[in-house]
Design a protein around this motif. Sequence first.
Motif, PDB file in Angstrom:
ATOM      1  N   ASP A 222       0.873  -1.178   0.000  1.00  0.00           N
ATOM      2  CA  ASP A 222       0.000   0.000   0.000  1.00  0.00           C
ATOM      3  C   ASP A 222       0.912   1.230   0.000  1.00  0.00           C
ATOM      4  OD1 ASP A 222      -1.735   2.160   0.798  1.00  0.00           O
ATOM      5  OD2 ASP A 222      -3.093   0.722   1.729  1.00  0.00           O
ATOM      6  N   THR A 223       0.604   2.217  -0.830  1.00  0.00           N
ATOM      7  CA  THR A 223       1.423   3.434  -0.849  1.00  0.00           C
ATOM      8  C   THR A 223       1.426   4.134   0.508  1.00  0.00           C
ATOM      9  OG1 THR A 223      -0.442   4.761  -1.651  1.00  0.00           O
ATOM     10  CG2 THR A 223       1.041   3.825  -3.317  1.00  0.00           C
ATOM     11  N   ALA A 224       0.378   3.935   1.312  1.00  0.00           N
ATOM     12  CA  ALA A 224       0.306   4.569   2.629  1.00  0.00           C
ATOM     13  C   ALA A 224       1.359   4.013   3.584  1.00  0.00           C
ATOM     14  CB  ALA A 224      -1.085   4.388   3.230  1.00  0.00           C
ATOM     15  N   CYS A 225       1.968   2.869   3.247  1.00  0.00           N
ATOM     16  CA  CYS A 225       3.038   2.323   4.089  1.00  0.00           C
ATOM     17  C   CYS A 225       4.222   3.289   4.165  1.00  0.00           C
ATOM     18  CB  CYS A 225       3.496   0.971   3.560  1.00  0.00           C
ATOM     19  SG  CYS A 225       2.296  -0.361   3.775  1.00  0.00           S
ATOM     20  N   ILE A 226       4.428   4.074   3.119  1.00  0.00           N
ATOM     21  CA  ILE A 226       5.515   5.059   3.159  1.00  0.00           C
ATOM     22  C   ILE A 226       5.245   6.090   4.251  1.00  0.00           C
ATOM     23  CG2 ILE A 226       6.559   6.988   1.899  1.00  0.00           C
ATOM     24  CD1 ILE A 226       7.734   4.401   1.020  1.00  0.00           C
ATOM     25  N   ALA A 227       4.033   6.621   4.296  1.00  0.00           N
ATOM     26  CA  ALA A 227       3.691   7.589   5.346  1.00  0.00           C
ATOM     27  C   ALA A 227       3.787   6.934   6.718  1.00  0.00           C
ATOM     28  CB  ALA A 227       2.281   8.137   5.117  1.00  0.00           C
ATOM     29  N   PHE A 228       3.373   5.674   6.813  1.00  0.00           N
ATOM     30  CA  PHE A 228       3.439   4.954   8.094  1.00  0.00           C
ATOM     31  C   PHE A 228       4.883   4.816   8.563  1.00  0.00           C
ATOM     32  CE2 PHE A 228       3.744   0.786  10.311  1.00  0.00           C
ATOM     33  CZ  PHE A 228       3.043   1.127  11.453  1.00  0.00           C
ATOM     34  N   ARG A 229       5.773   4.431   7.677  1.00  0.00           N
ATOM     35  CA  ARG A 229       7.175   4.278   8.058  1.00  0.00           C
ATOM     36  C   ARG A 229       7.822   5.639   8.333  1.00  0.00           C
ATOM     37  NH1 ARG A 229       8.793  -1.031   6.357  1.00  0.00           N
ATOM     38  NH2 ARG A 229       7.205  -2.349   7.326  1.00  0.00           N
ATOM     39  N   LEU A 230       7.416   6.662   7.597  1.00  0.00           N
ATOM     40  CA  LEU A 230       7.980   7.999   7.835  1.00  0.00           C
ATOM     41  C   LEU A 230       7.545   8.559   9.194  1.00  0.00           C
ATOM     42  CD1 LEU A 230       7.694   9.758   4.339  1.00  0.00           C
ATOM     43  CD2 LEU A 230       9.733   8.820   5.424  1.00  0.00           C
ATOM     44  N   GLN A 231       6.383   8.136   9.682  1.00  0.00           N
ATOM     45  CA  GLN A 231       5.934   8.627  10.982  1.00  0.00           C
ATOM     46  C   GLN A 231       6.905   8.268  12.101  1.00  0.00           C
ATOM     47  OE1 GLN A 231       1.939   7.456  12.075  1.00  0.00           O
ATOM     48  NE2 GLN A 231       1.026   9.263  11.125  1.00  0.00           N
ATOM     49  N   THR A 232       7.644   7.163  11.948  1.00  0.00           N
ATOM     50  CA  THR A 232       8.583   6.753  12.985  1.00  0.00           C
ATOM     51  C   THR A 232      10.040   6.917  12.555  1.00  0.00           C
ATOM     52  OG1 THR A 232       8.403   4.452  12.209  1.00  0.00           O
ATOM     53  CG2 THR A 232       6.983   5.121  14.051  1.00  0.00           C
ATOM     54  N   ALA A 233      10.258   7.536  11.393  1.00  0.00           N
ATOM     55  CA  ALA A 233      11.626   7.743  10.924  1.00  0.00           C
ATOM     56  C   ALA A 233      12.320   8.807  11.765  1.00  0.00           C
ATOM     57  CB  ALA A 233      11.619   8.163   9.453  1.00  0.00           C
ATOM     58  N   VAL A 234      13.579   8.600  12.039  1.00  0.00           N
ATOM     59  CA  VAL A 234      14.307   9.553  12.865  1.00  0.00           C
ATOM     60  C   VAL A 234      14.453  10.900  12.159  1.00  0.00           C
ATOM     61  CG1 VAL A 234      16.604   8.902  12.039  1.00  0.00           C
ATOM     62  CG2 VAL A 234      16.328   9.760  14.376  1.00  0.00           C
ATOM     63  N   TYR A 235      14.354  10.910  10.844  1.00  0.00           N
ATOM     64  CA  TYR A 235      14.483  12.155  10.088  1.00  0.00           C
ATOM     65  C   TYR A 235      13.124  12.817   9.829  1.00  0.00           C
ATOM     66  CZ  TYR A 235      13.547   8.792   6.331  1.00  0.00           C
ATOM     67  OH  TYR A 235      13.002   7.792   5.556  1.00  0.00           O
ATOM     68  N   LYS A 236      12.071  12.336  10.471  1.00  0.00           N
ATOM     69  CA  LYS A 236      10.746  12.930  10.259  1.00  0.00           C
ATOM     70  C   LYS A 236      10.729  14.442  10.528  1.00  0.00           C
ATOM     71  CE  LYS A 236       7.241  12.631  13.139  1.00  0.00           C
ATOM     72  NZ  LYS A 236       6.071  12.188  13.930  1.00  0.00           N
ATOM     73  N   PRO A 237      11.434  14.957  11.548  1.00  0.00           N
ATOM     74  CA  PRO A 237      11.410  16.414  11.742  1.00  0.00           C
ATOM     75  C   PRO A 237      11.871  17.195  10.518  1.00  0.00           C
ATOM     76  CG  PRO A 237      12.309  15.336  13.684  1.00  0.00           C
ATOM     77  CD  PRO A 237      12.163  14.277  12.634  1.00  0.00           C
ATOM     78  N   PHE A 238      12.804  16.635   9.758  1.00  0.00           N
ATOM     79  CA  PHE A 238      13.265  17.309   8.545  1.00  0.00           C
ATOM     80  C   PHE A 238      12.198  17.236   7.453  1.00  0.00           C
ATOM     81  CE2 PHE A 238      17.110  15.727  10.702  1.00  0.00           C
ATOM     82  CZ  PHE A 238      17.741  16.936  10.950  1.00  0.00           C
ATOM     83  N   PHE A 239      11.498  16.108   7.380  1.00  0.00           N
ATOM     84  CA  PHE A 239      10.380  15.989   6.428  1.00  0.00           C
ATOM     85  C   PHE A 239       9.322  17.037   6.753  1.00  0.00           C
ATOM     86  CE2 PHE A 239       6.380  14.372   4.836  1.00  0.00           C
ATOM     87  CZ  PHE A 239       6.706  13.820   3.606  1.00  0.00           C
ATOM     88  N   ILE A 240       9.030  17.205   8.041  1.00  0.00           N
ATOM     89  CA  ILE A 240       8.019  18.178   8.457  1.00  0.00           C
ATOM     90  C   ILE A 240       8.488  19.604   8.155  1.00  0.00           C
ATOM     91  CG2 ILE A 240       6.916  19.195  10.496  1.00  0.00           C
ATOM     92  CD1 ILE A 240       6.634  16.365  11.606  1.00  0.00           C
ATOM     93  N   GLN A 241       9.779  19.874   8.304  1.00  0.00           N
ATOM     94  CA  GLN A 241      10.298  21.202   7.969  1.00  0.00           C
ATOM     95  C   GLN A 241      10.002  21.564   6.526  1.00  0.00           C
ATOM     96  OE1 GLN A 241      14.535  21.055   9.504  1.00  0.00           O
ATOM     97  NE2 GLN A 241      14.084  23.206   9.836  1.00  0.00           N
ATOM     98  N   VAL A 242      10.144  20.587   5.644  1.00  0.00           N
ATOM     99  CA  VAL A 242       9.940  20.846   4.216  1.00  0.00           C
ATOM    100  C   VAL A 242       8.471  20.793   3.827  1.00  0.00           C
ATOM    101  CG1 VAL A 242      10.464  20.033   1.877  1.00  0.00           C
ATOM    102  CG2 VAL A 242      12.240  19.980   3.638  1.00  0.00           C
ATOM    103  N   TRP A 243       7.750  19.776   4.323  1.00  0.00           N
ATOM    104  CA  TRP A 243       6.413  19.485   3.802  1.00  0.00           C
ATOM    105  C   TRP A 243       5.276  19.689   4.804  1.00  0.00           C
ATOM    106  CZ3 TRP A 243       6.766  19.701  -1.088  1.00  0.00           C
ATOM    107  CH2 TRP A 243       7.857  19.163  -1.767  1.00  0.00           C
ATOM    108  N   GLY A 244       5.564  20.112   6.023  1.00  0.00           N
ATOM    109  CA  GLY A 244       4.509  20.354   6.999  1.00  0.00           C
ATOM    110  C   GLY A 244       4.198  19.110   7.816  1.00  0.00           C
ATOM    111  N   ASP A 245       3.371  19.297   8.848  1.00  0.00           N
ATOM    112  CA  ASP A 245       3.137  18.233   9.820  1.00  0.00           C
ATOM    113  C   ASP A 245       1.835  17.470   9.603  1.00  0.00           C
ATOM    114  OD1 ASP A 245       1.296  20.126  10.542  1.00  0.00           O
ATOM    115  OD2 ASP A 245       2.041  20.415  12.591  1.00  0.00           O
ATOM    116  N   ALA A 246       1.239  17.565   8.412  1.00  0.00           N
ATOM    117  CA  ALA A 246      -0.012  16.839   8.159  1.00  0.00           C
ATOM    118  C   ALA A 246       0.167  15.338   8.312  1.00  0.00           C
ATOM    119  CB  ALA A 246      -0.538  17.160   6.757  1.00  0.00           C
TER     120      ALA A 246
END
Length: 383
Positions: A222-246
């Motif tokens: 499922d493509t949503a598995c990427i969002a699921f794995r990113l939720q616990t990724a240690v680099y998630k704060p950097f993802f949120i910096q670029v793309w927001g916290d949705a």
Amino acid sequence: MRERRLTALMILCAAVAATLLMSTQFMSAQNGKGKEGKGNDKDQPPPFYNPYPSGILPADLNSEIARVLREVDNIEFEALAQLGALPPPTLTNQPPVLAHTGQRLNVLLGKVMNFDKNISPFGNRACAFCHMPYVGFSGPIPSVNLTMVAYPGSFEFRAGKRTAQRYTYSPSFPVLNFNETQQAFFGGNFWDSRATGYRLGSPDQEQAQGPPVDTQEHALPDTACIAFRLQTAVYKPFFIQVWGDAIDAIKFPSNTEEICETPGGASVFGTNTMPIKLSSTERSIASDVYAHWAQSLDQYETSPDVSAFSSKFDAFLHDPTTNPLSADEMAGYNLFRGKANCNSCHLDGRSTAPTPANGTAPSGEDTGACGRHETGVHLLRLG
């Protein structure tokens, strides 16, 4: 004093990167615990799977896979260190812009995601496994290149359909279209141009969305598995910096890890390509996250880290007088665009394509192609 401060800063950055990498791997190992179903089975790859006739799998395959995985970990460590050392961008302007280090942040985000093994069901395949820097971002295992050709995916040894294409200069390919004047298709990514670019406006970004859910590659169901794995990724704060916290607004069901650690194509899913049960709002957010995933990967591939435009041929194009080709190289180039007719399928942007069906040859400024549809002056690399 200044040298001591710089040394201390470098040690601190290295320590932060080490902590981040260990945390990433810890999260990968722990991601399945406490969930329904399989628990932490993701730490234990599935039984050996070998559908190939004798002699197809290279004898050194296991050791070579282990080598490449170590190299992937090292570069992920490097990317995390670079992210940790990068000064944060400045959010300014209307509409908002990430000024100063914003683009570099996005590039490094794409890099760390590219080398993250956790985006596969068993946490054992990063995108970079098939696209390593020291082989022009293509397949890094010589014995595989000579035998299997396609690379083994997360579910070993289920392999991809074709050899891995290079990342270099692929972001320059245009959206797939048909040139009426030249009567030829050009653009698109993948060998068959199936990443058209019609949805995201970039074939390279759409190409990045293919392997994670390809049943023979990363094999997420499922493509949503990427969002699921990113939720616990240690680099998630950097993802949120670029793309927001949705991304944090998605409340994944308790069985999501069980789903995501089951390879796509498993009979349990049937024809269901969205087995994770999400609300329409959550599914929309997960789709946006998947698009942002692809956009950051594209930024990495567009950057000089990957597409450097630094070959001798680039220098020749920039200034032929200062950077001339040797006699042999010029003879090869003339053969390429002349008698050998190589540039009928591999256009250099400076020569004409073959005469089309209507008998009118395109001008030297035209770009079209057949076969792989690779366009752009920098796709020819000499020396």
